[in-house]
Design a protein around this motif. Structure first.
Motif: not given
Length: 438
Positions: A132-148
């Motif tokens: 979580p990036e804040s106490s309001q959410h259990v988790n968030t969604l992201g993306a990882l670049s396999l290149s960088s």
């Protein structure tokens, strides 16, 4: 040890719903604490599958309807259950293959925040469940670049409102899909959206929804498509309903039904080189049989390319069609079912022979060409069926328990794995992701 415990230690989940609570365990390892598959259900049946809920419409989200599409005929198969003996099995770890040096070294290594879970279905991006990036959410969604190695937040709040949380996620370079749940009401939705350069594009589309008697979908992404299974829970008011496999592509107003199973699918959908592998119930008038089925998504007709029917009562754990044969695993041993009733991972098709790795299966097989990566206790076996050798791809130093975990599945040019790493005091501190060029 059950899969629930394994996934707690590995810090990574699967959408396989018969192992109740695995996402809870995965997110518990990340310090996130969500709920399990056994909580979810009551969905929209096939007879009433219009995906236009008032909640979605009120949120301004597009919705789709579903239409049917028949598949082609099975080719070069009898459909008979494959009860075989050891004469048709090539045992990799029992003397039939030679040990060799590992052919792979990591081309990229990234250090990510503790609790990051990665899912890679091909291409240059991997979907991520983030802490979580804040106490309001259990988790968030992201993306990882396999290149960088850049790990960015894609969506920080669920589309359905404050009581909802993110449950599962997948992406390709062109489409992003995720499941949201409300643990108080046991409702869930599957959402898809266009994806480009690490960012969402266009508007989110609600693909499916359900509640108490229907479990959250197992799903995958391929090219611009989301492919998912709609299944009733094994127990509950909808347990006698059929299960369905659907496909939706970015820009479409309708999803397409790929297959109906008169009973639950045994494995999550997997796509490799445009071939979808699913495991519906078959021969239902004769007993409990699962047929590993390969559908060609590239020919416009979803032609059934191949099928392998397992012995009576044998349920596959994972399956993917690679190089004109099935790479599949059995997670328990079944007495009196022949060699394909033994626990382990197999590579082959109807008629055999079957290359066999005698280890407890943990994840979907990945690889390219003649080499297959099979998850072992802490590392991976690299099985080369052409050279008839096997090697070990070791886990990073100080990785916890089940060590290196595959984010990739099926045929990939780059294999992505990740592991939770301890610090000098033995406390989990970060996640190490590694990319291997295949």
């Amino acid at each position: 040890m059950g899969f629930f415990s394994r996934i707690r230690n590995a810090g990574r989940g699967s959408t396989r719903p018969r192992r109740e609570g695995e996402r809870v365990a995965a997110q518990g390892a990340a310090g996130q604490g969500t709920g399990g598959h056994g909580l979810f259900g009551r969905g929209v049946t096939r007879r009433s599958f219009a995906l236009g809920s008032a909640a979605a419409i009120g949120a301004g989200m597009a919705v789709i309807s579903l239409s049917s599409c028949s598949s082609g005929e099975v080719k070069e198969t009898t459909g008979d259950p494959q009860v075989v003996d050891d004469s048709q099995v090539v045992a990799v770890l029992d003397g039939d293959y030679e040990a060799a040096d590992c052919p792979y070294t990591a081309s990229q290594t990234f250090t990510l925040p503790l609790g990051t879970l990665l899912f890679h279905t091909g291409g240059t991006w991997a979907a991520a469940l983030l802490t979580p990036e804040s106490s309001q959410h259990v988790n968030t969604l992201g993306a990882l670049s396999l290149s960088s190695g850049n790990l960015s937040t894609v969506l920080d709040a669920p589309t359905q409102g404050q009581t909802w949380q993110f449950y599962d996620v997948r992406c390709t370079d062109s489409v992003y899909a995720w499941v949201e749940i409300d643990y108080a009401t046991r409702d869930w939705v599957l959402v898809g959206q266009a994806f480009s350069g690490g960012d969402l594009a266009g508007e989110p589309v609600q693909l499916d929804s359900g509640s108490i008697d229907w479990e959250p979908p197992r799903f995958t992404t391929w090219n611009t498509s989301v492919i998912w299974q709609k299944m009733p829970l094994a127990t509950g008011n909808a347990s006698s309903e059929d299960s369905h496999c659907y496909q939706w592509s970015v820009g479409e107003t309708e999803g397409t039904e790929l297959m109906v199973s008169h009973g639950r699918f045994a494995t999550a959908p997997r796509v490799a080189d445009g071939i979808l592998t699913i495991a519906p119930r078959v021969k239902e008038d004769e007993g409990t049989y699962y047929g590993l089925t390969a559908l060609d998504l590239t020919d416009g007709n979803n032609t059934k390319r191949d099928q392998l029917v397992l012995p009576s009562g044998v349920a596959p754990f994972e399956a993917v069609y690679m190089n004109e044969q099935f790479a599949f695993s059995i997670e328990a041993s079944y007495d009196g079912r022949g060699s394909l009733g033994n626990m382990g991972t197999f590579i082959g098709r109807e008629g055999g022979p079957y290359v066999y790795v005698r280890r407890e299966p943990l994840a979907c097989v990945a690889g390219k060409g003649s080499r297959y990566l099979v998850k072992a206790q802490t590392s991976h076996f690299v099985v080369d069926i052409e050279a008839q050798t096997y090697a070990t791809l070791g886990a990073p130093d100080r990785s916890v328990d089940y060590g290196d975990w595959p984010a990739s599945e099926g045929i990939v040019d780059r294999f992505l794995s990740f592991a939770t790493i301890r610090n000098a005091q033995g406390i989990p501190e970060s996640v190490t992701a590694r990319v291997f060029d295949l």
